[in-house]
Design a protein around this motif. Structure first.
Motif, PDB file in Angstrom:
ATOM      1  N   SER A 610      26.582  44.431  11.830  1.00 13.80           N
ATOM      2  CA  SER A 610      25.706  45.147  10.897  1.00 13.80           C
ATOM      3  C   SER A 610      26.147  46.606  10.852  1.00 13.80           C
ATOM      4  O   SER A 610      26.221  47.257  11.899  1.00 13.80           O
ATOM      5  CB  SER A 610      24.250  45.053  11.349  1.00 13.80           C
ATOM      6  OG  SER A 610      23.444  45.933  10.607  1.00 13.80           O
ATOM      7  N   PRO A 611      26.473  47.143   9.659  1.00 17.13           N
ATOM      8  CA  PRO A 611      26.923  48.544   9.595  1.00 17.13           C
ATOM      9  C   PRO A 611      25.947  49.520  10.228  1.00 17.13           C
ATOM     10  O   PRO A 611      26.362  50.508  10.831  1.00 17.13           O
ATOM     11  CB  PRO A 611      27.057  48.781   8.087  1.00 17.13           C
ATOM     12  CG  PRO A 611      27.360  47.436   7.523  1.00 17.13           C
ATOM     13  CD  PRO A 611      26.552  46.475   8.344  1.00 17.13           C
ATOM     14  N   SER A 612      24.649  49.246  10.123  1.00 16.28           N
ATOM     15  CA  SER A 612      23.669  50.167  10.699  1.00 16.28           C
ATOM     16  C   SER A 612      23.682  50.149  12.215  1.00 16.28           C
ATOM     17  O   SER A 612      23.142  51.056  12.858  1.00 16.28           O
ATOM     18  CB  SER A 612      22.262  49.814  10.185  1.00 16.28           C
ATOM     19  OG  SER A 612      21.887  48.517  10.611  1.00 16.28           O
ATOM     20  N   LYS A 613      24.299  49.122  12.829  1.00 13.98           N
ATOM     21  CA  LYS A 613      24.333  49.007  14.288  1.00 13.98           C
ATOM     22  C   LYS A 613      25.671  49.420  14.889  1.00 13.98           C
ATOM     23  O   LYS A 613      25.791  49.521  16.108  1.00 13.98           O
ATOM     24  CB  LYS A 613      24.034  47.555  14.708  1.00 13.98           C
ATOM     25  CG  LYS A 613      22.656  47.050  14.312  1.00 13.98           C
ATOM     26  CD  LYS A 613      21.575  47.830  15.011  1.00 13.98           C
ATOM     27  CE  LYS A 613      20.195  47.285  14.694  1.00 13.98           C
ATOM     28  NZ  LYS A 613      19.126  48.087  15.308  1.00 13.98           N
ATOM     29  N   LEU A 614      26.685  49.655  14.037  1.00 11.81           N
ATOM     30  CA  LEU A 614      28.005  49.961  14.582  1.00 11.81           C
ATOM     31  C   LEU A 614      27.987  51.271  15.363  1.00 11.81           C
ATOM     32  O   LEU A 614      28.595  51.378  16.430  1.00 11.81           O
ATOM     33  CB  LEU A 614      29.031  50.026  13.446  1.00 11.81           C
ATOM     34  CG  LEU A 614      30.473  50.293  13.886  1.00 11.81           C
ATOM     35  CD1 LEU A 614      30.952  49.218  14.851  1.00 11.81           C
ATOM     36  CD2 LEU A 614      31.400  50.371  12.669  1.00 11.81           C
ATOM     37  N   ASN A 753      30.532  59.154   9.800  1.00 11.03           N
ATOM     38  CA  ASN A 753      29.407  58.230   9.949  1.00 11.03           C
ATOM     39  C   ASN A 753      29.881  56.779   9.963  1.00 11.03           C
ATOM     40  O   ASN A 753      30.480  56.312   8.976  1.00 11.03           O
ATOM     41  CB  ASN A 753      28.404  58.448   8.813  1.00 11.03           C
ATOM     42  CG  ASN A 753      27.184  57.569   8.953  1.00 11.03           C
ATOM     43  OD1 ASN A 753      27.125  56.479   8.416  1.00 11.03           O
ATOM     44  ND2 ASN A 753      26.187  58.053   9.675  1.00 11.03           N
ATOM     45  N   PRO A 754      29.632  56.014  11.034  1.00 12.38           N
ATOM     46  CA  PRO A 754      30.133  54.631  11.124  1.00 12.38           C
ATOM     47  C   PRO A 754      29.523  53.691  10.082  1.00 12.38           C
ATOM     48  O   PRO A 754      30.201  52.775   9.608  1.00 12.38           O
ATOM     49  CB  PRO A 754      29.742  54.209  12.545  1.00 12.38           C
ATOM     50  CG  PRO A 754      29.568  55.491  13.294  1.00 12.38           C
ATOM     51  CD  PRO A 754      29.014  56.451  12.293  1.00 12.38           C
ATOM     52  N   TRP A 807      40.739  55.650  10.975  1.00  9.31           N
ATOM     53  CA  TRP A 807      39.798  55.797  12.094  1.00  9.31           C
ATOM     54  C   TRP A 807      38.633  54.809  12.013  1.00  9.31           C
ATOM     55  O   TRP A 807      38.109  54.371  13.045  1.00  9.31           O
ATOM     56  CB  TRP A 807      39.256  57.226  12.153  1.00  9.31           C
ATOM     57  CG  TRP A 807      38.398  57.606  10.961  1.00  9.31           C
ATOM     58  CD1 TRP A 807      38.807  58.159   9.800  1.00  9.31           C
ATOM     59  CD2 TRP A 807      36.981  57.400  10.835  1.00  9.31           C
ATOM     60  NE1 TRP A 807      37.765  58.333   8.935  1.00  9.31           N
ATOM     61  CE2 TRP A 807      36.613  57.880   9.554  1.00  9.31           C
ATOM     62  CE3 TRP A 807      36.000  56.876  11.669  1.00  9.31           C
ATOM     63  CZ2 TRP A 807      35.302  57.835   9.090  1.00  9.31           C
ATOM     64  CZ3 TRP A 807      34.697  56.839  11.210  1.00  9.31           C
ATOM     65  CH2 TRP A 807      34.350  57.318   9.932  1.00  9.31           C
ATOM     66  N   ALA A 808      38.232  54.472  10.770  1.00 12.59           N
ATOM     67  CA  ALA A 808      37.107  53.546  10.606  1.00 12.59           C
ATOM     68  C   ALA A 808      37.471  52.155  11.116  1.00 12.59           C
ATOM     69  O   ALA A 808      36.653  51.475  11.746  1.00 12.59           O
ATOM     70  CB  ALA A 808      36.687  53.484   9.146  1.00 12.59           C
ATOM     71  N   ARG A 809      38.697  51.723  10.854  1.00 13.40           N
ATOM     72  CA  ARG A 809      39.120  50.402  11.332  1.00 13.40           C
ATOM     73  C   ARG A 809      39.211  50.393  12.855  1.00 13.40           C
ATOM     74  O   ARG A 809      38.823  49.419  13.512  1.00 13.40           O
ATOM     75  CB  ARG A 809      40.472  50.059  10.704  1.00 13.40           C
ATOM     76  CG  ARG A 809      41.021  48.703  11.151  1.00 13.40           C
ATOM     77  CD  ARG A 809      40.079  47.555  10.780  1.00 13.40           C
ATOM     78  NE  ARG A 809      40.519  46.311  11.334  1.00 13.40           N
ATOM     79  CZ  ARG A 809      41.376  45.473  10.727  1.00 13.40           C
ATOM     80  NH1 ARG A 809      41.875  45.792   9.517  1.00 13.40           N
ATOM     81  NH2 ARG A 809      41.734  44.348  11.301  1.00 13.40           N
ATOM     82  N   GLU A 810      39.682  51.499  13.455  1.00 12.36           N
ATOM     83  CA  GLU A 810      39.739  51.579  14.916  1.00 12.36           C
ATOM     84  C   GLU A 810      38.340  51.503  15.520  1.00 12.36           C
ATOM     85  O   GLU A 810      38.118  50.844  16.548  1.00 12.36           O
ATOM     86  CB  GLU A 810      40.424  52.884  15.329  1.00 12.36           C
ATOM     87  CG  GLU A 810      41.901  52.957  14.955  1.00 12.36           C
ATOM     88  CD  GLU A 810      42.507  54.299  15.315  1.00 12.36           C
ATOM     89  OE1 GLU A 810      41.776  55.135  15.915  1.00 12.36           O
ATOM     90  OE2 GLU A 810      43.684  54.532  15.007  1.00 12.36           O
ATOM     91  N   LEU A 811      37.372  52.180  14.885  1.00 17.25           N
ATOM     92  CA  LEU A 811      35.999  52.146  15.384  1.00 17.25           C
ATOM     93  C   LEU A 811      35.408  50.745  15.270  1.00 17.25           C
ATOM     94  O   LEU A 811      34.708  50.267  16.178  1.00 17.25           O
ATOM     95  CB  LEU A 811      35.142  53.143  14.596  1.00 17.25           C
ATOM     96  CG  LEU A 811      33.714  53.363  15.100  1.00 17.25           C
ATOM     97  CD1 LEU A 811      33.729  54.055  16.456  1.00 17.25           C
ATOM     98  CD2 LEU A 811      32.909  54.201  14.101  1.00 17.25           C
ATOM     99  N   LEU A 812      35.687  50.050  14.171  1.00 16.49           N
ATOM    100  CA  LEU A 812      35.196  48.682  13.990  1.00 16.49           C
ATOM    101  C   LEU A 812      35.775  47.759  15.057  1.00 16.49           C
ATOM    102  O   LEU A 812      35.058  46.943  15.648  1.00 16.49           O
ATOM    103  CB  LEU A 812      35.550  48.187  12.589  1.00 16.49           C
ATOM    104  CG  LEU A 812      35.134  46.757  12.260  1.00 16.49           C
ATOM    105  CD1 LEU A 812      33.619  46.618  12.249  1.00 16.49           C
ATOM    106  CD2 LEU A 812      35.719  46.313  10.911  1.00 16.49           C
ATOM    107  N   GLY A 815      34.041  48.335  18.308  1.00 14.62           N
ATOM    108  CA  GLY A 815      32.719  47.714  18.307  1.00 14.62           C
ATOM    109  C   GLY A 815      32.795  46.222  18.545  1.00 14.62           C
ATOM    110  O   GLY A 815      31.983  45.655  19.298  1.00 14.62           O
ATOM    111  N   VAL A 816      33.762  45.554  17.932  1.00 14.10           N
ATOM    112  CA  VAL A 816      33.918  44.103  18.120  1.00 14.10           C
ATOM    113  C   VAL A 816      34.275  43.800  19.577  1.00 14.10           C
ATOM    114  O   VAL A 816      33.754  42.854  20.172  1.00 14.10           O
ATOM    115  CB  VAL A 816      35.001  43.567  17.158  1.00 14.10           C
ATOM    116  CG1 VAL A 816      35.354  42.125  17.511  1.00 14.10           C
ATOM    117  CG2 VAL A 816      34.518  43.652  15.714  1.00 14.10           C
TER     118      VAL A 816
END
Length: 852
Positions: A610-614, A753-754, A807-812, A815-816
């Motif tokens: 969930s984007p709001s939980k990343l 912002n994630p 950077w967004a893909r690295e953060l995702l 999270g996984v």
């Protein structure tokens, strides 16, 4: 302290008394015959007499009626309703209102309270100005009472002080301290629950204190006055169901039924439901609103059951009660009682509320009150049919909702368990208990020295009749303070054996002069923290035993010989055998093995993100895990208001301004806020938010799609969530997340912002958008804070992502990885300040185990 309806009833009574006095005075003039003579009238509590009552007594006395007036002018509690204890001093005189030429008889002996307790009462009474008579203040305590008190002191070993003053650190701590004092007196002093009472100044704090004491398992009896049936939640539920069956279900009524005892959904559940309906929007006509689509689903059992999981269960329950009402209304010669019974049976609440009512605790009292209200509604339906033969259910609903005065209930006739009474000083007048707690002696509350009067100035008229009109504001305030002393005198004199006074001392709360005066005379002055941490119930006893077992285990004294456990462990074993919760070691935190040591997400299946939980999972993994497992408290006012603003924005994504404000006014009452300052402040805040929202919408005139479901696999993650707004600008699509919170991130934090980045990643990977599920290129994103800004909202933009996500893909991916793990670390971060899980967090002092 009364509700508006109770005040109206009191004023009506005063008007009737005044009319009776006029009627008696003019009887002979209108009838030509003298009025019937009443030989004698006895008036108890004459210190509570108003000018209207004195006029009536004067009219009777002029025609030969003998008056016997019994009064104690030092304990008046009805002055805010027009009572004037000064009439007691006038009774011996003549020539003015209330002057009857009476002969005074002073009772020389007091039969309530011990000598020590009487000295406390005398000290309070002496602070109130006299009402023209003072001899009664010299009355002595009966010798018999003094002897009984001495015997009782010897029996209890002198362990029960006459006056105890408790300073608490918060309202919750005050309730905990009161609960400790009451339970200690019950267990160690053998005082029955029904011989204890808690007295507060006004009804405004009554229910809250009752609720807090019930949470500490103090048996509290309900002493509330009769209620207006239309205001009872249980009654409103049944009336809504009947109206839905008669006129058809609409969005507003569906929302109330889903939130009530039938649907049992909270604000979060309602928003989940609306999103589930929005996800199926293609099943309905193109112009169908979410409300209309929801109503369409609720119109059949199949449609209601098609909603996912618990939402479907709630929807089916709503369908069943509305369908039962519809069927009963369609029957030949259906009566209000028949329709009401059909809805009640379909609701299934009878068994549920009965089980709760018999179970004890706070939920039992609420269920008991709901059952009383339903029984009263059925009785009202029966009487309505007798008074209005042939009336239908619609007329009955209109009759109930048009009532403004309290209706009779079964509460007074039903049997009640013994318990502590919590009541106002006015309700306690004329009664006594062995132990009385006088609570809430706060500066600004008790005494309340505001100059009070009714809208029509009835109090000023009474002052004119007493010859006291025209007093300066200082003199008028002195009169109010004198009345407050009399009310306190009445409260403290209700105790026959022991008095306890409490107040809160915190940052914005201070004990009043009343508390200070009594604390100076107290035998014991306690810090509320000393008692609030101790619970003398079974739960507290188990906690103390467990702490003692842990100490013994640490020292080795209890575990040296396996066959001879320590005393605490032995008692816990007995309690565990009796099924006492928390006594068995299997129920102790930290002793049981984990139910599973495997990862939450196993195998090679993708992880749903969930984007709001990343942001949460990468900032503090433990917080994410606990909140995902349900560790969230019920929504506060701010959260409910945020849900409402989001709902308005989704229904009117492009305004206009007037329509947005109109919808706000239409939907605002769905927040369920009580009348008063909080409601009006929240309304003003909501209007400002909608104004900023309208200003923002006017700046985005192009194509906009609200509440769009985005679901797209990106690597090992499936990004799934509803984006608040998609705006087609600059040849692509912009992601917009509306924020109603008060915490503003910095511009740099907005750029990273994630949540926004997750949506951009999904769109970049080809997520279908809008009704046609077309693809588009993300051109950036922004957070829009409608809660901040002068005339325009505050925005935090995020630029478009590089090819591949950067950077967004690295953060995702991070999270996984965390979500696939088996351990979740607690990390201290700025969000800890508002985290609801601090007491479960080992990184916080409040969450660390005591043994560490």
């Amino acid at each position: 302290g009364d509700s508006p309806d109770e005040r109206g009833e009191r004023y009506d009574a005063a008007r009737v008394i005044g009319e009776a006095a006029t009627l008696i005075s003019t009887w002979e003039e209108h009838t030509g015959a003298p009025p019937p003579r009443i030989e004698s009238v006895v008036v108890d509590d004459y210190q509570e007499a108003s000018a209207a009552l004195v006029r009536l007594l004067s009219a009777l006395a002029d025609r030969g009626t003998q008056l016997v007036l019994v009064a104690d002018p030092d304990v008046a509690v009805q002055t805010f309703r027009g009572a004037r204890p000064q009439f007691v001093g006038r009774a011996e005189g003549t020539g003015e209102l209330g002057g009857f030429g009476a002969a005074r008889v002073v009772l020389p002996t007091v039969y309530r309270g011990t000598p020590a307790l009487r000295r406390v009462v005398d000290a309070v009474v002496s602070r109130a100005p006299s009402a023209g008579v003072v001899e009664h203040r010299r009355a002595a305590v009966s010798a018999e009472v003094g002897a009984e008190a001495l015997i009782e002191e010897r029996r209890t070993g002198g362990t029960m002080p006459t006056l105890t003053a408790v300073r608490a650190e918060s309202p919750g701590g005050e309730a905990a301290a009161i609960a400790f004092e009451l339970r200690h007196a019950h267990l160690h002093g053998a005082v029955p629950w029904e011989q204890m009472a808690v007295v507060v100044r006004s009804s405004g704090v009554l229910r809250d204190l009752q609720r807090r004491l019930r949470a500490f398992h103090i048996p509290v009896t309900r002493g509330e006055a009769a209620v207006v049936l239309r205001d009872e939640p249980a009654v409103g539920l049944l009336l809504d169901a009947i109206e839905a069956g008669r006129l058809g279900l609409d969005g507003t009524m569906a929302d109330r039924l889903l939130r009530g005892s039938v649907g049992r959904l909270d604000d979060v559940g309602i928003r989940r439901l609306r999103r589930a309906v929005l996800a199926r929007k293609d099943e309905f006509e193109p112009d169908t609103s979410i409300d209309d689509a929801l109503v369409e689903l609720l119109s059949s059992r199949e449609g209601a059951a098609s909603l996912p999981e618990d939402l479907g269960d709630a929807a089916v329950r709503v369908f069943e009660v509305v369908d039962a009402a519809r069927a009963a209304l369609g029957g030949a010669d259906s009566t209000p009682q028949q329709v009401l019974w059909a809805v009640w049976e379909a609701s299934g609440l009878a068994g549920r509320w009965r089980t709760l009512a018999l179970g004890g605790g706070p939920l039992a009292d609420r269920a008991d009150a709901d059952l009383d209200a339903v029984m009263a509604l059925f009785e009202l339906a029966e009487n309505f049919e007798l008074r209005v033969p042939g009336a239908d259910a619609g007329e009955f609903v209109a009759h109930v909702r048009g009532e403004s005065l309290p209706s009779d209930t079964l509460a007074e006739s039903g049997s009640r368990k013994a318990g502590v009474e919590v009541l106002t000083a006015a309700q306690a007048a004329g009664r006594q208990w062995e132990i009385v707690v006088v609570s809430g002696l706060q500066e600004g509350s008790w005494p309340d020295t505001r100059i009070r009067d009714s809208v029509l100035g009835a109090g000023a008229l009474a002052e004119i009749m007493l010859g006291r009109h025209g007093l300066s504001s200082w003199a008028a305030r002195e009169q109010v303070l004198a009345d407050e002393w009399r009310m306190l005198s009445s409260a403290v004199s209700r105790a026959a054996r022991r008095l306890i006074v409490t107040a809160v001392e915190a940052d914005d709360l201070r004990p009043s002069i009343f508390f200070d005066q009594l604390a100076d005379r107290a035998d014991v002055v306690r810090d509320g923290r000393e008692t609030s941490a101790r619970r003398l119930d079974l739960r507290g006893f188990v906690a103390e035993l467990r702490a003692r077992v842990e100490e013994e285990a640490g020292s080795g004294s209890a575990m040296e010989a396996p066959d001879t456990p320590g005393v605490a462990a032995g008692i816990l074993g007995i309690l565990a055998g009796a099924g006492v919760p928390g006594a068995a070691p299997s129920q102790w935190a930290g002793l049981a093995h984990p139910s599973s040591e495997g990862p939450i997400y196993g195998g090679d299946d993708p992880v749903w993100v969930s984007p709001s939980k990343l942001e949460s999972v990468t900032t503090c993994a433990l917080r994410w895990a606990l909140e995902t497992a349900g560790g969230r408290s019920a929504g506060a006012i701010s959260q409910s208001l945020g849900n409402l603003i989001h709902e308005i924005a989704s229904k009117l994504p492009q305004g206009p301004r007037a329509a947005l404000q109109e919808m706000l006014e239409e939907k605002f009452d769905s927040l369920g806020l009580p009348e008063g300052w909080v409601k009006e402040t929240t309304r003003a805040r909501a209007r400002e938010m909608v104004e900023r929202l309208a200003t923002y919408m006017e700046g985005v005139p192009g194509r906009v799609a609200p509440e769009v479901l985005i679901r797209q696999q990106v690597g090992d993650a499936v990004i799934s969530g509803f984006v608040d707004r998609l705006e087609w600008v600059d040849g692509g699509v912009r992601v917009v997340d509306l924020k109603t919170g008060s915490t503003l991130p910095s511009r740099a934090e907005g750029e990273q912002n994630p949540q926004l980045a997750s949506y951009q990643l999904a769109i970049q990977a080809g997520a279908g958008l809008g009704e046609e599920r077309e693809t588009s290129t993300p051109t950036g994103a922004r957070l829009v804070f409608v809660s901040a800004g002068a005339t325009e909202p505050t925005m935090r933009p995020q630029p478009g992502l590089d090819d591949g996500g950067g950077w967004a893909r690295e953060l995702l991916d991070l999270g996984v990885t965390i979500m696939r793990g088996t351990e979740f670390a607690a990390q201290v971060n700025p969000g800890c300040r508002t985290c609801q899980l601090r007491r479960s967090c080992p990184a916080q002092d409040a969450g660390r185990r005591a043994s560490q």
